[in-house]
Design a protein around this motif. Structure first.
Motif, short mmCIF file in Angstrom:
data_model
loop_
_atom_site.label_atom_id
_atom_site.label_comp_id
_atom_site.label_asym_id
_atom_site.label_seq_id
_atom_site.Cartn_x
_atom_site.Cartn_y
_atom_site.Cartn_z
N UNK A 103 21.00 -29.55 8.53
CA UNK A 103 21.84 -29.18 9.66
C UNK A 103 21.59 -27.75 10.11
N UNK A 104 21.39 -26.85 9.14
CA UNK A 104 21.12 -25.44 9.47
C UNK A 104 19.72 -25.29 10.06
N UNK A 105 18.76 -26.03 9.51
CA UNK A 105 17.40 -25.97 10.04
C UNK A 105 17.36 -26.44 11.49
N UNK A 106 18.15 -27.46 11.83
CA UNK A 106 18.19 -27.94 13.21
C UNK A 106 18.74 -26.87 14.14
N UNK A 107 19.76 -26.14 13.68
CA UNK A 107 20.32 -25.05 14.48
C UNK A 107 19.28 -23.94 14.66
N UNK A 108 18.57 -23.62 13.59
CA UNK A 108 17.52 -22.60 13.68
C UNK A 108 16.44 -23.01 14.67
N UNK A 109 16.04 -24.27 14.60
CA UNK A 109 15.01 -24.76 15.52
C UNK A 109 15.49 -24.70 16.96
N UNK A 110 16.72 -25.13 17.20
CA UNK A 110 17.25 -25.10 18.56
C UNK A 110 17.31 -23.66 19.07
N UNK A 111 17.92 -22.77 18.29
CA UNK A 111 18.09 -21.39 18.73
C UNK A 111 16.76 -20.69 18.97
N UNK A 112 15.84 -20.80 18.02
CA UNK A 112 14.56 -20.13 18.16
C UNK A 112 13.74 -20.72 19.32
N UNK A 113 13.74 -22.04 19.46
CA UNK A 113 12.99 -22.66 20.56
C UNK A 113 13.52 -22.20 21.91
N UNK A 114 14.85 -22.14 22.04
CA UNK A 114 15.45 -21.72 23.31
C UNK A 114 15.15 -20.24 23.61
N UNK A 115 15.26 -19.38 22.59
CA UNK A 115 15.03 -17.96 22.82
C UNK A 115 13.56 -17.67 23.11
N UNK A 116 12.65 -18.34 22.40
CA UNK A 116 11.23 -18.13 22.66
C UNK A 116 10.86 -18.64 24.05
N UNK A 117 11.44 -19.78 24.44
CA UNK A 117 11.20 -20.30 25.78
C UNK A 117 11.70 -19.33 26.85
N UNK A 118 12.86 -18.72 26.61
CA UNK A 118 13.37 -17.74 27.57
C UNK A 118 12.41 -16.57 27.72
N UNK A 119 11.86 -16.11 26.60
CA UNK A 119 10.90 -15.01 26.64
C UNK A 119 9.67 -15.41 27.45
N UNK A 120 9.16 -16.61 27.20
CA UNK A 120 7.95 -17.06 27.88
C UNK A 120 8.18 -17.21 29.38
N UNK A 121 9.29 -17.83 29.76
CA UNK A 121 9.52 -18.19 31.16
C UNK A 121 10.21 -17.11 31.99
N UNK A 122 10.99 -16.23 31.33
CA UNK A 122 11.86 -15.35 32.11
C UNK A 122 11.64 -13.85 31.89
N UNK A 123 11.05 -13.45 30.78
CA UNK A 123 11.07 -12.02 30.44
C UNK A 123 10.19 -11.16 31.33
N UNK A 124 9.15 -11.75 31.93
CA UNK A 124 8.16 -11.01 32.71
C UNK A 124 7.44 -9.97 31.85
N UNK A 125 7.43 -10.23 30.53
CA UNK A 125 6.77 -9.32 29.62
C UNK A 125 5.36 -9.78 29.29
N UNK A 126 4.69 -8.99 28.43
CA UNK A 126 3.32 -9.31 28.03
C UNK A 126 3.21 -9.72 26.57
N UNK A 127 4.20 -9.36 25.75
CA UNK A 127 4.16 -9.77 24.35
C UNK A 127 5.57 -9.86 23.78
N UNK A 128 5.68 -10.58 22.67
CA UNK A 128 6.96 -10.76 21.99
C UNK A 128 6.76 -10.56 20.50
N UNK A 129 7.84 -10.17 19.85
CA UNK A 129 7.82 -9.92 18.40
C UNK A 129 8.95 -10.72 17.76
#
Length: 344
Positions: A103-129
């Protein structure tokens, strides 16, 4: 080897779950919680030390404890056109995590996938850490980008008056600057799934709970970019579906139709909530929901015009939208009753 008794497991899980917030008084806290002696608690603590779950610092009177990090890793990746959030999770983040319940792993996957997607699609940046920390009873992530900054981007794209107004809109959910490709639900639901969740950019932060801000690194956040901090106990029983259900209609539509909004976010600086314009700022996009819970935590007083605009005028004009008030003090309750008693 004899298995620990159920009570011993309960005591040790309590220690693991509370030691981060009580590094110096975890012995007293546990003793009071389970009505056991201090030496008995210390035996459980020593067992956890022997197992490598926690570490102790200092001598007897100054002793403090902390969870031992099992994972402490970080990596950087380029925000090129071919990077995908599921691959970052599956190939780079997921392999670091060990022994985490489903159950916790599913939450981690959801949260990380959503935040990484936001960085890719919205940040207008060149790199992420990305930083990953796992201890015996917790897991935490940092997602950092060097882009425009989330609040500044929301302000720009939605033509808001100032970046602080973006925080209020973000708290409501269903907020996106790209409605053709995104629903605007990721940050809202992730912020309710994790025990701690903070979005920080250029000196401003959003969190449904004011915790964890002091743990954020500098990372140039004052100059631009966005840092998202997420943490959850690996002992948590919370599930994805449980959180989704809290904000879903009860009529089998299964749509995101409920939200809760911290009213304090409608204030700028030390101003009081007294005007109709402040109320209308708070009410923006409420028509996208069927139920709205207004959380008056940290709000000491509201004015007549502010209250009237929400609880009489808006409610009269939008009878299908249910608005409730929670965590109100006596003054706020009186003001709400007063405006509701007026003729519609």
């Amino acid at each position: 080897m004899r298995k620990p008794r159920k009570k011993s497991i309960e005591i040790r899980n309590f220690i693991l779950d509370n030691i981060a917030n009580h590094p110096r008084d975890i012995t007293l806290l546990t003793s009071n919680q389970f009505n056991i002696s201090r030496p008995a608690v210390l035996r459980h603590i020593q067992k956890l030390i022997d197992e490598g779950a926690i570490v102790a610092h200092g001598k007897t009177r100054d002793r403090r404890y902390e969870l031992k990090l099992l994972v402490d890793e970080a990596f950087t990746f380029s925000l090129s056109t071919d990077v995908e959030e599921d691959k970052v999770w599956r190939h780079l983040v997921r392999p670091m995590l060990k022994g985490i319940p489903g159950n916790v792993m599913s939450i981690c996957e959801y949260g990380m996938s959503e935040m990484i997607n936001n960085v890719i699609d919205h940040s207008e940046g060149t790199e992420a850490e990305i930083h990953v920390e796992q201890a015996a009873a917790s897991v935490a992530f940092l997602v950092i980008d060097n882009g425009i900054g989330i609040f500044k981007k929301i302000q720009r794209d939605l033509h808001l008056g100032e970046p602080r107004q973006a925080i209020l809109e973000l708290s409501k959910g269903k907020l996106t600057t790209d409605p053709n490709r995104h629903t605007g639900e990721g940050i809202f639901f992730a912020s309710r799934m994790f025990d701690s969740f903070v979005v920080y950019s250029e000196g401003l932060f959003f969190s449904p709970r004011d915790t964890g801000v002091d743990r954020l690194p500098d990372s140039g956040s004052e100059e631009g970019g966005t840092t998202v901090s997420m943490g959850i106990s690996t002992l948590s029983s919370r599930t994805l579906q449980e959180v989704f259900d809290l904000y879903t209609s009860d009529n089998f539509e299964y749509t995101f139709s409920k939200t809760d909004v911290p009213v304090a976010l409608a204030t700028f600086g030390d101003e009081n909530l007294v005007s109709r314009s402040q109320a209308r700022r708070l009410l923006a996009r409420f028509h996208e929901f069927k139920e709205v819970s207004l959380d008056f935590s940290d709000v000491a007083t509201i004015g007549q015009a502010f209250s009237d605009e929400i609880f009489r005028v808006f409610s009269r004009n939008n009878p299908d939208i249910k608005i409730t008030a929670v965590n109100t003090n006596e003054q706020i309750e009186r003001m709400i009753r007063r405006v509701k008693s007026r003729p519609q």
